[in-house]
Scaffold this motif. Structure first.
Motif, PDB file in Angstrom:
ATOM      1  N   ARG A  18      -2.689   4.982   2.406  1.00  0.00           N
ATOM      2  CA  ARG A  18      -2.130   3.777   3.003  1.00  0.00           C
ATOM      3  C   ARG A  18      -2.344   3.824   4.504  1.00  0.00           C
ATOM      4  O   ARG A  18      -2.166   4.870   5.128  1.00  0.00           O
ATOM      5  N   ARG A  23       2.468   1.881   6.630  1.00  0.00           N
ATOM      6  CA  ARG A  23       3.585   2.810   6.461  1.00  0.00           C
ATOM      7  C   ARG A  23       4.707   2.504   7.441  1.00  0.00           C
ATOM      8  O   ARG A  23       5.891   2.517   7.084  1.00  0.00           O
ATOM      9  N   TRP A  26       6.724  -0.420   6.280  1.00  0.00           N
ATOM     10  CA  TRP A  26       7.606  -0.144   5.155  1.00  0.00           C
ATOM     11  C   TRP A  26       8.871   0.586   5.583  1.00  0.00           C
ATOM     12  O   TRP A  26       9.924   0.434   4.956  1.00  0.00           O
ATOM     13  N   ALA A  29      11.712  -1.722   6.673  1.00  0.00           N
ATOM     14  CA  ALA A  29      12.088  -2.525   5.509  1.00  0.00           C
ATOM     15  C   ALA A  29      12.980  -1.717   4.566  1.00  0.00           C
ATOM     16  O   ALA A  29      14.002  -2.218   4.078  1.00  0.00           O
ATOM     17  N   LEU A  30      12.616  -0.462   4.334  1.00  0.00           N
ATOM     18  CA  LEU A  30      13.412   0.384   3.448  1.00  0.00           C
ATOM     19  C   LEU A  30      14.765   0.707   4.075  1.00  0.00           C
ATOM     20  O   LEU A  30      15.783   0.776   3.374  1.00  0.00           O
ATOM     21  N   CYS A 283       7.522   5.847  -4.026  1.00  0.00           N
ATOM     22  CA  CYS A 283       7.197   6.036  -2.612  1.00  0.00           C
ATOM     23  C   CYS A 283       5.703   6.289  -2.409  1.00  0.00           C
ATOM     24  O   CYS A 283       5.147   5.906  -1.365  1.00  0.00           O
ATOM     25  N   LEU A 286       3.933   3.197  -1.853  1.00  0.00           N
ATOM     26  CA  LEU A 286       4.178   2.592  -0.547  1.00  0.00           C
ATOM     27  C   LEU A 286       3.426   3.300   0.575  1.00  0.00           C
ATOM     28  O   LEU A 286       2.856   2.631   1.449  1.00  0.00           O
TER      29      LEU A 286
END
Length: 348
Positions: A18, A23, A26, A29-30, A283, A286
């Motif tokens: 990724r 990364r 994300w 967001a997490l 994960c 992601l």
């Protein structure tokens, strides 16, 4: 400890990489998802409370009945976050150490080993404090992990995913039987142990949080420190050693970190399964296979999953509650079957 699993091909690795920018996107967001779940966990329960009571409880007040109810949910929520993060990281590290995509503290018998040690300590030595539970649970988790790996390594092919899963499942069943044998003659502790064995965060208190926090922090630091080594182990033991990695030290240190996380968590919550199985795979979708990113993301993902499971358990059976261990099993068991049926368990 060695592994005979085939390292992933270069094309497979490239396919799951990724970009760094993705990364980084994300991550906040997490974090936002986790914060929202924590607030929901404090606000929602078997008893309806108003916004004023929620705000007052978050401010430290517990004068009214509703405020006191919300105040009790705060340590419960924090325990769900801490335990979920620990189990998510432990699962990621165990999968990296064994290079086994179906590795999990529950499937490999680590949680049940910790449980047996705690129960024996309670019945035989009269242990009653969270601090004593933690030390005993870590020893039990470590002994169980070593036993399962040794049994799974016997015979041709070494520690294959299938043999490790079978050895862990058989060991968990045997240890569960031993727990029953210890508890059945003791009516004074049977009810509490049976409830604890299901796995839950309903008994979370600030005292229990303070008892396990240093162990969870130490385990997380160990796992994060070993992230680069786990990346090297993914290339295969021979290639990792050729690149200068001390394979035995890297594997042993990472395994120690995972055992500490599992033991400390199980001492307070009981054995909670499948968090360490589901979270690492999600994960990886992601952020890819780089453990330097995967370990912290697994901590956030595990915390979010266990918090969400606790919320669901409080809502679906109002005014009763379903322990979080049951909810995670309902989610994780089908996921485990899916992973096995993919027939790609030889590569991670």
């Amino acid at each position: 400890m060695t592994s005979t699993l085939t390292p992933p091909a270069a094309g497979d690795v490239a396919a799951v990489r990724r970009p760094r920018r993705l990364r980084v996107l994300w991550l906040p967001a997490l974090i936002l998802v986790l914060v929202a779940l924590m607030f929901t966990s404090v606000a929602v329960g078997s008893r309806e409370v108003g916004w004023a009571d929620i705000v007052a409880a978050l401010g430290g007040s517990a004068e009214g009945f509703d405020e006191a109810a919300v105040a009790k949910r705060i340590p419960r929520t924090l325990l769900a976050v801490l335990a979920g993060a620990a189990l998510g990281v432990a699962g990621t590290v165990m999968q990296g150490v064994t290079r086994n995509p179906i590795a999990d503290p529950g499937i490999l018998g680590v949680n049940m080993g910790a449980s047996l040690a705690v129960v024996v300590g309670m019945a035989t030595f009269g242990l009653s404090s969270a601090a004593s539970y933690v030390w005993v649970a870590i020893v039990g988790a470590g002994a169980s992990a070593v036993f399962v790996y040794v049994i799974g390594s016997l015979g041709r092919g070494g520690a294959t995913p299938l043999k490790l899963a079978l050895a862990g499942t058989a060991t968990s069943a045997a240890l569960a039987s031993f727990i029953s044998a210890v508890v059945l003659p003791r009516n004074d502790m049977a009810g509490g142990v049976r409830s604890w064995q299901i796995g839950g965060v309903g008994g979370g208190t600030y005292d229990s949080l303070n008892q396990i926090l240093p162990f969870v922090a130490a385990g997380f630091v160990l796992c994060l420190f070993c992230a680069r080594g786990l990346n090297m182990l993914a290339l295969g033991d021979d290639l990792a050693a050729g690149l200068g990695e001390r394979v035995a030290v890297a594997r042993g240190t990472a395994a120690l970190g995972a055992v500490v996380l599992c033991g400390a968590t199980t001492a307070v919550t009981g054995p909670i399964g499948f968090v360490g199985l589901v979270v690492p795979h999600v994960c990886r979708l992601l952020v890819g296979p780089d453990h330097r990113w995967l370990v912290p993301f697994s901590a956030l993902g595990g915390a979010a999953l266990l918090t969400a499971a606790d919320i669901v358990g409080r809502i679906v059976a109002r005014p009763a509650q379903i322990d979080v261990g049951i909810v995670t099993a309902l989610v994780g068991a089908p996921f485990f079957i899916y992973i096995v049926r993919r027939q790609k368990v030889r590569a991670l």
